[in-house]
Design a protein around this motif. Structure first.
Motif, mmCIF file in Angstrom:
data_model
loop_
_atom_site.group_PDB
_atom_site.id
_atom_site.type_symbol
_atom_site.label_atom_id
_atom_site.label_comp_id
_atom_site.label_asym_id
_atom_site.label_seq_id
_atom_site.Cartn_x
_atom_site.Cartn_y
_atom_site.Cartn_z
ATOM 1 N N PRO A 21 0.811 -1.219 0.000
ATOM 2 C CA PRO A 21 0.000 0.000 0.000
ATOM 3 C C PRO A 21 0.850 1.277 0.000
ATOM 4 C CG PRO A 21 -0.781 -1.536 1.686
ATOM 5 C CD PRO A 21 0.508 -2.083 1.148
ATOM 6 N N VAL A 22 1.996 1.226 0.650
ATOM 7 C CA VAL A 22 2.904 2.382 0.679
ATOM 8 C C VAL A 22 3.388 2.664 -0.735
ATOM 9 C CG1 VAL A 22 5.073 3.302 1.591
ATOM 10 C CG2 VAL A 22 3.638 1.832 3.032
ATOM 11 N N PHE A 23 3.759 1.624 -1.446
ATOM 12 C CA PHE A 23 4.240 1.761 -2.820
ATOM 13 C C PHE A 23 3.192 2.447 -3.690
ATOM 14 C CE2 PHE A 23 4.360 -0.106 -7.111
ATOM 15 C CZ PHE A 23 5.575 0.403 -7.541
ATOM 16 N N ALA A 24 1.946 1.981 -3.607
ATOM 17 C CA ALA A 24 0.873 2.558 -4.415
ATOM 18 C C ALA A 24 0.654 4.035 -4.077
ATOM 19 C CB ALA A 24 -0.417 1.760 -4.210
ATOM 20 N N LEU A 25 0.602 4.363 -2.787
ATOM 21 C CA LEU A 25 0.413 5.761 -2.389
ATOM 22 C C LEU A 25 1.617 6.616 -2.754
ATOM 23 C CD1 LEU A 25 -1.393 5.887 1.074
ATOM 24 C CD2 LEU A 25 -2.200 6.703 -1.130
ATOM 25 N N ALA A 40 8.447 14.466 -5.486
ATOM 26 C CA ALA A 40 9.541 13.758 -6.167
ATOM 27 C C ALA A 40 10.182 12.734 -5.235
ATOM 28 C CB ALA A 40 10.580 14.756 -6.663
ATOM 29 N N PHE A 41 10.280 13.082 -3.942
ATOM 30 C CA PHE A 41 10.792 12.119 -2.957
ATOM 31 C C PHE A 41 9.987 10.825 -3.008
ATOM 32 C CE2 PHE A 41 10.077 10.089 1.125
ATOM 33 C CZ PHE A 41 11.358 9.822 1.583
ATOM 34 N N TRP A 42 8.654 10.957 -2.967
ATOM 35 C CA TRP A 42 7.820 9.755 -2.938
ATOM 36 C C TRP A 42 7.912 8.954 -4.238
ATOM 37 C CZ3 TRP A 42 6.686 7.646 1.293
ATOM 38 C CH2 TRP A 42 6.448 8.404 2.442
ATOM 39 N N MET A 43 7.968 9.645 -5.378
ATOM 40 C CA MET A 43 8.100 8.914 -6.645
ATOM 41 C C MET A 43 9.459 8.224 -6.728
ATOM 42 S SD MET A 43 6.042 11.218 -9.418
ATOM 43 C CE MET A 43 6.378 12.872 -8.836
ATOM 44 N N ILE A 97 3.462 6.488 -5.297
ATOM 45 C CA ILE A 97 3.378 6.887 -6.704
ATOM 46 C C ILE A 97 2.254 7.902 -6.922
ATOM 47 C CG2 ILE A 97 2.846 6.095 -9.047
ATOM 48 C CD1 ILE A 97 4.157 3.417 -8.266
ATOM 49 N N LEU A 98 1.060 7.575 -6.437
ATOM 50 C CA LEU A 98 -0.110 8.371 -6.806
ATOM 51 C C LEU A 98 -0.417 9.551 -5.890
ATOM 52 C CD1 LEU A 98 -2.445 5.502 -7.997
ATOM 53 C CD2 LEU A 98 -1.165 7.137 -9.365
ATOM 54 N N PHE A 99 -0.459 9.348 -4.601
ATOM 55 C CA PHE A 99 -0.904 10.423 -3.714
ATOM 56 C C PHE A 99 0.268 11.225 -3.162
ATOM 57 C CE2 PHE A 99 -4.082 11.459 -0.083
ATOM 58 C CZ PHE A 99 -4.538 12.566 -0.768
ATOM 59 N N GLY A 100 1.240 10.535 -2.589
ATOM 60 C CA GLY A 100 2.424 11.226 -2.096
ATOM 61 C C GLY A 100 3.240 11.812 -3.233
ATOM 62 N N GLY A 101 3.270 11.118 -4.356
ATOM 63 C CA GLY A 101 4.056 11.562 -5.494
ATOM 64 C C GLY A 101 3.292 12.466 -6.443
#
Length: 189
Positions: A38-42, A75-78, A44-48
């Motif tokens: 779930p962290v990976f998905a967020l 950019a950090f999250w992506m 990319i989409l929400f945090g990134g």
């Protein structure tokens, strides 16, 4: 046109939500409550992506602080998601120290952003202080003190709550037409 029609949305509400929720979920992972999926998905989409878009909307509003913060942390999250993909598929893998140096660079950025955050409000300053402490704990965790990851996890939950509080304050202020959740005075004049 009526006053309501002219009013524009505040991109910070999306940026703060993306930062807060993604940070919170990563900390749930860091303390062992959920897996990384779930962290990976967020990330990319929400945090990134959502933070990135909010940052470019802040640019249009002339807010360099919001522009820089949302684009940089987006950019950090992506980049974090990309590190996870590269590690999963053994393409340019990053070991603990590699990730540590990645975190150190954002620790330095956070130090720079802390000063203007202290001129905005208590809530903003406190959120950045907590973020800086969290980054320092994660830096140390990646350079030989792995038990600090859990400490950072709990500490960064408070940072995430700070971002979500500011988001809620902005939304409630607009909806109720008055300050419902005060942000506090700036720490620096």
């Amino acid at each position: 046109m009526s006053e309501e029609t002219k009013q524009q949305g505040n991109p910070a509400v999306v940026g703060l939500a993306g930062f807060g929720i993604t940070t919170l979920l990563l900390q749930f992972h860091n303390v062992g409550w959920c897996e990384i999926g779930p962290v990976f998905a967020l990330a990319i989409l929400f945090g990134g992506l959502a933070q990135f878009i909010a940052g470019f909307q802040e640019f249009k509003c002339g807010n360099n602080f919001g522009y820089s913060a949302f684009v940089a942390y987006g950019a950090f999250w992506m980049a974090f998601a990309l590190i996870l993909i590269c590690n999963k598929y053994d393409v340019y893998p990053s070991d603990g120290e590699d990730v540590g140096w990645f975190l150190v660079s954002f620790t330095l950025y956070t130090v720079i952003m802390l000063i203007p955050a202290m001129r905005i409000s208590t809530a903003m300053a406190l959120t950045f202080v907590l973020l800086l402490i969290g980054f320092i704990l994660l830096d140390l965790a990646h350079f030989g003190y792995p038990h600090l990851t859990v400490v950072a996890g709990y500490e960064l939950m408070f940072c995430a709550f700070g971002a979500l509080y500011m988001m809620a304050s902005a939304i409630y202020t607009q909806v109720f037409g008055r300050v419902v959740l005060p942000l506090g005075k700036p720490w620096l004049k």
